[in-house]
Design an enzyme around this catalytic site. Structure first.
Site, PDB file in Angstrom:
ATOM      1  N   VAL A 277       0.834  -1.203   0.000  1.00  0.00           N
ATOM      2  CA  VAL A 277       0.000   0.000   0.000  1.00  0.00           C
ATOM      3  C   VAL A 277       0.870   1.255   0.000  1.00  0.00           C
ATOM      4  CG1 VAL A 277      -1.723   1.317   1.294  1.00  0.00           C
ATOM      5  CG2 VAL A 277      -1.948  -1.155   1.084  1.00  0.00           C
ATOM      6  N   ALA A 278       1.995   1.211   0.757  1.00  0.00           N
ATOM      7  CA  ALA A 278       2.875   2.375   0.824  1.00  0.00           C
ATOM      8  C   ALA A 278       3.554   2.642  -0.512  1.00  0.00           C
ATOM      9  CB  ALA A 278       3.925   2.172   1.913  1.00  0.00           C
ATOM     10  N   GLU A 282      -1.840   5.574  -4.668  1.00  0.00           N
ATOM     11  CA  GLU A 282      -3.246   5.405  -5.042  1.00  0.00           C
ATOM     12  C   GLU A 282      -3.836   6.644  -5.703  1.00  0.00           C
ATOM     13  OE1 GLU A 282      -2.378   2.752  -1.569  1.00  0.00           O
ATOM     14  OE2 GLU A 282      -2.074   4.865  -2.028  1.00  0.00           O
ATOM     15  N   ASP A 324      -3.577  23.502 -42.653  1.00  0.00           N
ATOM     16  CA  ASP A 324      -4.182  24.038 -43.873  1.00  0.00           C
ATOM     17  C   ASP A 324      -3.818  25.515 -43.987  1.00  0.00           C
ATOM     18  OD1 ASP A 324      -5.583  21.733 -44.729  1.00  0.00           O
ATOM     19  OD2 ASP A 324      -7.096  22.074 -43.189  1.00  0.00           O
ATOM     20  N   ASP A 596     -10.590  19.601 -42.423  1.00  0.00           N
ATOM     21  CA  ASP A 596     -11.985  19.999 -42.297  1.00  0.00           C
ATOM     22  C   ASP A 596     -12.937  19.152 -43.126  1.00  0.00           C
ATOM     23  OD1 ASP A 596     -11.253  20.888 -44.786  1.00  0.00           O
ATOM     24  OD2 ASP A 596     -11.381  23.021 -44.301  1.00  0.00           O
ATOM     25  N   ASP A 600     -10.522  14.039 -44.918  1.00  0.00           N
ATOM     26  CA  ASP A 600      -9.403  14.300 -44.012  1.00  0.00           C
ATOM     27  C   ASP A 600      -9.422  13.364 -42.804  1.00  0.00           C
ATOM     28  OD1 ASP A 600      -8.263  16.376 -45.453  1.00  0.00           O
ATOM     29  OD2 ASP A 600      -9.521  17.903 -44.499  1.00  0.00           O
ATOM     30  N   GLU A 665       6.645   6.743   3.977  1.00  0.00           N
ATOM     31  CA  GLU A 665       5.638   5.718   4.236  1.00  0.00           C
ATOM     32  C   GLU A 665       6.249   4.319   4.275  1.00  0.00           C
ATOM     33  OE1 GLU A 665       2.658   6.222   1.262  1.00  0.00           O
ATOM     34  OE2 GLU A 665       1.834   8.052   2.133  1.00  0.00           O
ATOM     35  N   THR A 695      -5.334  13.370   2.529  1.00  0.00           N
ATOM     36  CA  THR A 695      -4.638  14.643   2.727  1.00  0.00           C
ATOM     37  C   THR A 695      -3.876  15.122   1.492  1.00  0.00           C
ATOM     38  OG1 THR A 695      -2.656  13.562   3.601  1.00  0.00           O
ATOM     39  CG2 THR A 695      -4.396  14.118   5.172  1.00  0.00           C
TER      40      THR A 695
END
Length: 877
Positions: A277-278, A282, A324, A596, A600, A665, A695
């Site tokens: 997890v550390a 996440e 163009d 356009d 294209d 961590e 946090t």
């Protein structure tokens, strides 16, 4: 069926076995079985379930799945469900933000009409358009959509080809031989599926249906041109696998070490879960997604609508723009620029007004109820030019006095009228391409040819105007060849579509930022080159490919490999755009391509950034593109590239911010394992989740809104091989910011324990005298990491510059995010319900005072490091 639609009409009829009575109903039914329905086939879309599975097996998600499984094995179901919730929320969020159905082919299908008028069994009948087959004889009338690709056999019509070519001017289609060497779309006797008949009436024999039409070919190209993952998507996945490998390796090593030193199984599993997890950031994926979404909203306000989130980052790495000319570099509004007459050259005088008035009579422009002009932009410019020269034309009087009209012929490149011009009598007025008009004059004019060449090299579209006064009492000619003879040159008109005023500065910014700009246009080379030079394209060298359709791959590679040349690809087709996009990709370039028209779409798909025009572009081009310009302006592309660079820099900033907390961590778990349990676990897994998902999220998002650092558009584009995470970033995150944070938070942990009289090995379990001190110490670790986050956030705002260069208070969102994370931490530390859930306790004032110094210490050490780097850079010889 393989046939040439341009072969002589009797031979085409014979090959298709079609006479003037059309096909029989039974024969049409048999051919429908052979050739299939006349419709654009659509590729099956990726299912929602498959896309969801792809999000759930992302490397970071797999790590979290492993951590959740370990939590359930260890009997910590609350933690396991919390981790599962994190995985599902991440997957759902990414899926909702990134899901983009490919609508280009569906939009193409909408161009096909539902019904068609055909001649079958010798009489007109209405059939389903999907039932048309090669050999059918279709009737085309004003307002009808062309149901299939066909060759005119009788009559003449005007067709709006804008959905294929992007050109707004209707094209005349008549019965007759084809043009030698002309592109298929310019053939004057062919009409194409999905285009609209704007005038006239004709019959045409169908030679292609379904996937064999131009529309079907474009649909097939659009589906075959794959859209590769963006550089950011590829790099994040690589980084995720790197993190996964590091986490698993560390978990395996220290899990074995824990078992070897005799740690209980529950503690060992808790350690493994904590390590996984550390190591997993996440918040990385949702933070990147949200930062890109913010970039999308900002760009939308600036005139660029981004349809795929990752494209914001791709814009930042773009190093080639293929644009163009008309409407993108220029204003798409023709204006009178110059007048030349045989007797006076370009010297102004009353003769200019006569030339302009006469040329305006040879137009079909109409005036609306509010006085606005409607019609071809070139003819509109002629009428406005006449008014500007004090020789306005009454358009109603023009139509009343018209005795004959011979519309513009694309083969002859001429238009002519027979006009009753009051005191001048009955006159033939001809306007068209100078080389054609000069060729049919009674006397050649070398000076006129030279003047036309001069005007073209100045970027103007040149028209020659010639007249012939008919004898009194003569009848108006009824045949074109009788009218367009015995002409006298009246003069030349130079029309100019001026560049947008902001384009030159935008091109200059491109060059300062190390971007190359190529022009891919259907216009002629001299005109396009003049516009290119006026806006600064071609520094230091401009190469013009006059007939870009004929260039082969070897020539193209050699041309694009030149580091100092920018290229004008003139007389280009949509296939040219696709060829250029492929060549640039093969050279490792990140390409933005404008377009356009419907055809294209393949090139827009193939480019890294397909840019469609929002004002003048077709629906298909907009669907196939990655970005739509709401103002059709080249400068908006450059603004988007600058925003892309800023977003990319900000992604790197919050990656530094997030990664910096991996070290503090992970270190507590390593201390716990290496001490064989004599040092209690300084941090809990739920506290890590509170940091990673609680946090740190808002400050990370606020870093995604950071302003661009000075010099963002003064550096060259980053290499496509450069990862979003570099070695220097990892050293800064883990080695400087992370190491300093880890030392500080472990110091706070031990300070709380030692002040309570703890010695290594003393029990801290529930019921022991030191248990409360231990809970307070883990809380100090948790709160210490949060306060270190504050210092890291300020440090991460710049990569090289000092904080004072950008200002302490210039990112109010970051300040708000810091206030939130401190308030959230205070709630976890001091609110009794949350204390029980997260294993925290109220911190004494002296501990709070110690932790309060951490932001300054973390930021100060990094500021010192950056100062040393800047000093070394300045003192290098």
């Amino acid at each position: 069926m393989s046939l040439d639609p341009l072969e002589p009409l009797p031979l085409l009829r014979r090959e298709l076995h079609t006479g003037s009575s059309g096909l029989s109903t039974r024969e049409a039914g048999r051919r429908l079985v052979v050739y299939g329905p006349n419709e654009v086939r659509r590729k099956a879309r990726t299912s929602l379930g498959r896309e969801l599975v792809r999000q759930l097996v992302h490397p970071l998600a797999l790590l979290l799945w492993a951590a959740a499984a370990l939590a359930f094995v260890a009997g910590i179901s609350v933690l396991g469900w919390a981790i599962v919730a994190v995985v599902l929320v991440n997957a759902a969020f990414a899926l909702l933000q990134e899901r983009q159905a490919e609508q280009a082919v569906e939009t193409l299908a909408k161009y096909l009409p539902e019904h068609a008028l055909v001649i079958r069994d010798g009489r007109p009948s209405v059939v389903e358009a999907g039932e048309l087959v090669p050999g059918d004889l279709v009737v085309l009338e004003e307002g009808a959509k062309v149901p299939a690709d066909a060759r005119l056999t009788d009559g003449g019509i005007e067709v709006d080809l804008s959905m294929l070519t992007g050109e707004s001017t209707p094209a005349e289609r008549i019965v007759g031989p084809g043009l030698i060497g002309a592109p298929l779309l310019q053939e004057p006797n062919l009409v194409f599926s999905g285009t609209v008949c704007t005038g006239g009436q004709a019959q045409a024999i169908v030679f292609a249906t379904g996937d064999h039409t131009e529309l079907g070919r474009i649909a097939a190209l659009s589906q075959r041109t794959r859209r590769d993952p963006s550089p950011l998507e590829q790099q994040v996945k690589k980084v995720a696998w790197l993190i996964a490998a590091v986490a698993v390796a560390m978990g395996g090593v220290f899990l074995a070490a824990g078992v070897a030193v005799g740690l209980p199984l529950t503690d060992t599993l808790m350690f493994a879960i904590g390590l996984l997890v550390a190591n997993v950031p996440e918040g990385l994926l949702p933070t990147i997604t949200l930062a890109l979404a913010v970039g999308v909203r900002i760009l939308a306000r600036q005139g660029a609508v981004i349809k795929r989130l990752s494209a914001v980052e791709t814009l930042g790495s773009t190093n080639v723009i293929c644009t163009d000319k008309t409407g993108t570099l220029t204003q798409n509004r023709m204006r009178l620029q110059a007048v030349w007459t045989p007797d006076h050259g370009r010297e102004p005088g009353p003769w200019d007004g006569e030339l302009m008035r006469t040329s305006s009579l040879c137009t079909t422009v109409t005036r609306g109820e509010e006085g606005e002009l409607h019609g071809d932009p070139t003819e509109t410019a002629l009428v406005e030019g006449a008014a500007a020269h004090a020789a306005p034309v009454d358009l109603d009087g023009r139509d009343t006095g018209r005795r004959a009209l011979f519309r513009f012929d694309p083969r002859l490149r001429l238009m002519s009228v027979v006009q009753d011009d009051g005191p001048h009598g009955l006159r033939v007025i001809v306007k068209g391409a100078p080389e054609t008009v000069l060729h049919i004059l009674d006397g050649s004019s070398q000076s006129a040819a030279a003047a036309a060449e001069e005007l073209a090299h100045e970027g103007m579209r040149v028209l020659a105007v010639a007249v012939r006064t008919l004898p009194a009492g003569a009848e108006a000619p009824t045949r074109r060849q009788d009218a367009e003879t015995g002409l006298r040159l009246l003069g030349l008109v130079g029309l100019y579509d001026p560049p947008r005023p902001e384009v030159a500065a935008a091109v200059r910014r491109c060059h300062e930022a190390g971007l190359r700009v190529h022009i891919v246009t259907g216009d002629n080379g001299a005109t396009a080159a003049a516009v290119a030079r006026e806006v600064g394209i071609g520094q230091p060298r401009l190469h013009v490919v006059a007939q870009s359709e004929s260039i082969d791959d070897h020539e193209l590679d050699a041309l694009l490999a030149s580091a100092d040349a920018e290229v004008v690809f003139a007389r280009s087709s949509p296939e040219t755009k696709l060829k250029v996009a492929d060549a640039l990709r093969a050279h490792g370039q990140i390409v933005a391509m404008t377009g356009d028209g419907v055809n294209d779409a393949p090139a827009l798909h193939r480019a890294h950034i397909g840019v469609a025009m929002g004002l003048s572009g077709t629906d298909v081009a907009r669907e196939a593109s990655t970005m739509v310009l709401t103002d059709d302006n080249f400068a908006t592309i450059v603004t988007a590239i600058e925003s892309g660079r800023r977003v990319y820099d900000n992604v790197r900033k919050f990656i530094v911010y997030i990664f910096a907390h991996l070290t503090p961590e992970v270190v507590p778990f390593l201390v716990f394992a290496l001490s064989a349990g004599t040092v209690p676990l300084p941090l809990t897994v739920l506290q890590i989740l509170a940091i990673d998902l609680g946090t740190e999220t808002l400050p990370a998002l606020a870093l995604g809104r950071e302003r661009a650092e000075p010099g963002t558009m003064s550096r060259p584009p980053r290499p496509s091989s450069q990862g979003v995470i570099s070695r220097d970033m990892l050293i800064r995150s883990w080695g400087y910011l992370g190491a300093v944070s880890a030392i500080l938070v472990m110091g706070a942990f031990f300070y709380v324990l030692w002040r309570a009289g703890w010695q290594p090995g003393d029990p801290t379990d529930t019921g022991s005298p030191l248990h409360h001190a231990y809970i307070t110490a883990t809380t100090a670790t948790f709160a210490g990491i949060v306060t270190c986050q504050v210092g890291t956030a300020f440090a991460a705002r710049t990569d090289h510059a000092a904080l004072r260069d950008i200002g302490l208070f210039t990112n109010p969102l970051l300040l708000a995010g810091i206030v939130f994370e401190l308030a959230f931490t205070a709630a976890l530390v001091y609110a009794p319900p949350l204390q029980g859930l997260f294993g925290t306790a109220a911190l004494p004032l002296d501990v709070v005072a110690v932790i309060a110094t951490f932001p300054i210490l973390v930021w100060g050490t990094d500021e010192l490091r950056r100062w040393v780097r800047r000093t070394r850079h300045l003192t290098k010889p």
